[in-house]
Design a protein around this motif. Sequence first.
Motif, mmCIF file in Angstrom:
data_model
loop_
_atom_site.group_PDB
_atom_site.id
_atom_site.type_symbol
_atom_site.label_atom_id
_atom_site.label_comp_id
_atom_site.label_asym_id
_atom_site.label_seq_id
_atom_site.Cartn_x
_atom_site.Cartn_y
_atom_site.Cartn_z
ATOM 1 N N GLU A 5 43.660 1.586 46.849
ATOM 2 C CA GLU A 5 44.448 2.220 47.502
ATOM 3 C C GLU A 5 44.834 3.447 46.730
ATOM 4 O O GLU A 5 45.759 4.232 47.059
ATOM 5 N N MET A 6 44.929 3.350 45.470
ATOM 6 C CA MET A 6 45.319 4.313 44.350
ATOM 7 C C MET A 6 44.251 5.445 44.464
ATOM 8 O O MET A 6 44.611 6.640 44.100
ATOM 9 N N ALA A 7 42.889 5.117 44.538
ATOM 10 C CA ALA A 7 41.952 6.165 44.394
ATOM 11 C C ALA A 7 42.029 7.314 45.653
ATOM 12 O O ALA A 7 42.558 6.968 46.684
ATOM 13 N N ASP A 8 41.563 8.399 45.471
ATOM 14 C CA ASP A 8 41.482 9.476 46.597
ATOM 15 C C ASP A 8 40.636 8.860 47.545
ATOM 16 O O ASP A 8 39.677 8.263 47.201
ATOM 17 N N PRO A 9 41.140 9.053 48.862
ATOM 18 C CA PRO A 9 40.048 8.674 49.765
ATOM 19 C C PRO A 9 38.722 9.605 49.593
ATOM 20 O O PRO A 9 38.788 10.726 49.216
ATOM 21 N N ALA A 10 37.767 8.857 49.938
ATOM 22 C CA ALA A 10 36.315 9.388 49.913
ATOM 23 C C ALA A 10 36.220 10.537 51.060
ATOM 24 O O ALA A 10 35.394 11.513 50.826
ATOM 25 N N TRP A 11 36.865 10.368 52.277
ATOM 26 C CA TRP A 11 36.842 11.381 53.131
ATOM 27 C C TRP A 11 38.141 11.329 54.191
ATOM 28 O O TRP A 11 39.030 10.557 53.832
ATOM 29 N N ARG A 12 38.267 12.535 54.652
ATOM 30 C CA ARG A 12 39.522 12.714 55.361
ATOM 31 C C ARG A 12 39.181 13.436 56.794
ATOM 32 O O ARG A 12 38.292 14.058 56.752
ATOM 33 N N THR A 13 40.133 13.037 57.826
ATOM 34 C CA THR A 13 39.577 13.627 59.029
ATOM 35 C C THR A 13 40.268 15.144 59.101
ATOM 36 O O THR A 13 41.440 15.321 58.585
ATOM 37 N N ILE A 14 39.644 15.687 59.660
ATOM 38 C CA ILE A 14 39.961 17.467 59.803
ATOM 39 C C ILE A 14 40.050 17.411 61.298
ATOM 40 O O ILE A 14 38.920 17.371 61.939
ATOM 41 N N ALA A 15 41.237 17.953 61.848
ATOM 42 C CA ALA A 15 41.479 18.098 63.273
ATOM 43 C C ALA A 15 40.634 19.473 63.839
ATOM 44 O O ALA A 15 40.761 20.182 63.012
ATOM 45 N N GLN A 16 40.082 19.106 64.795
ATOM 46 C CA GLN A 16 39.215 20.300 65.366
ATOM 47 C C GLN A 16 39.882 20.466 66.918
ATOM 48 O O GLN A 16 40.071 19.632 67.629
ATOM 49 N N PRO A 17 39.891 21.722 67.214
ATOM 50 C CA PRO A 17 40.104 22.099 68.673
ATOM 51 C C PRO A 17 39.194 21.359 69.427
ATOM 52 O O PRO A 17 37.815 21.038 69.336
ATOM 53 N N VAL A 18 39.772 21.026 70.634
ATOM 54 C CA VAL A 18 38.880 20.518 71.670
ATOM 55 C C VAL A 18 37.910 21.103 72.100
ATOM 56 O O VAL A 18 36.548 20.520 72.291
ATOM 57 N N ALA A 19 37.896 22.543 72.179
ATOM 58 C CA ALA A 19 36.787 23.269 72.519
ATOM 59 C C ALA A 19 35.627 23.282 71.813
ATOM 60 O O ALA A 19 34.339 23.345 71.918
ATOM 61 N N VAL A 20 35.696 23.009 70.322
ATOM 62 C CA VAL A 20 34.758 22.833 69.347
ATOM 63 C C VAL A 20 34.225 21.500 69.567
ATOM 64 O O VAL A 20 32.903 21.527 69.717
ATOM 65 N N LYS A 21 34.928 20.545 69.763
ATOM 66 C CA LYS A 21 34.401 19.231 70.106
ATOM 67 C C LYS A 21 33.370 19.380 71.407
ATOM 68 O O LYS A 21 32.410 18.458 71.411
ATOM 69 N N VAL A 22 33.812 19.765 72.428
ATOM 70 C CA VAL A 22 33.140 19.938 73.720
ATOM 71 C C VAL A 22 32.006 20.651 73.544
ATOM 72 O O VAL A 22 30.669 20.218 73.936
ATOM 73 N N LEU A 23 31.905 21.742 72.550
ATOM 74 C CA LEU A 23 30.575 22.788 72.507
ATOM 75 C C LEU A 23 29.606 21.840 71.794
ATOM 76 O O LEU A 23 28.817 21.965 71.824
ATOM 77 N N VAL A 24 30.224 21.188 70.731
ATOM 78 C CA VAL A 24 29.197 20.037 69.803
ATOM 79 C C VAL A 24 28.460 19.202 70.684
ATOM 80 O O VAL A 24 27.490 19.096 70.678
#
Length: 144
Positions: A5-24
């Motif tokens: 819990e003390m270590a930096d998280p290895a990854w984090r979620t980056i919010a993307q616009p819905v349009a980008v998600k749909v396109l992908v």
Amino acid sequence: MSPMEMADPAWRTIAQPVAVKVLVALAGVGLIALELWWFLGRHGETGSAAATGDGALQTVLITVEGGYAPARVRLRAGQPIRLVFHRLDPSACVAKVIVPDLQRSLDLPLNGEARLDLPALAPGRYPFHCGMNMVRGELEVVSE
Ligand SMILES: [Cu+2]
């Protein structure tokens, strides 16, 4: 607190616009469709054996470059067949051609011709493919 819990998280979620998600997602579906078409679809022209008389040998030249041309070969039932493969494609993928239903295989020299003589066949479809079953063609034997 645990060390995790003390270590930096290895990854984090980056919010993307819905349009980008749909396109992908659409791009992914499009690529899947293209792949299915390429591997499973019927494409390429149909070729026929040179005109021959009754009982005569039917000879067909098949050029191997990226695929088989023609990929579909129409032949007459009851007449022996000679397939002449002319390989222009350096890919090792197409160095061998196999006709599984007839238990025949043939090595194709680069920039050369190799002949596969087959007996007279009953009407039906006889697929053929490269050594890895990625490049495909079909003999379509019909009674006339
Ligand atoms: Cu192959």
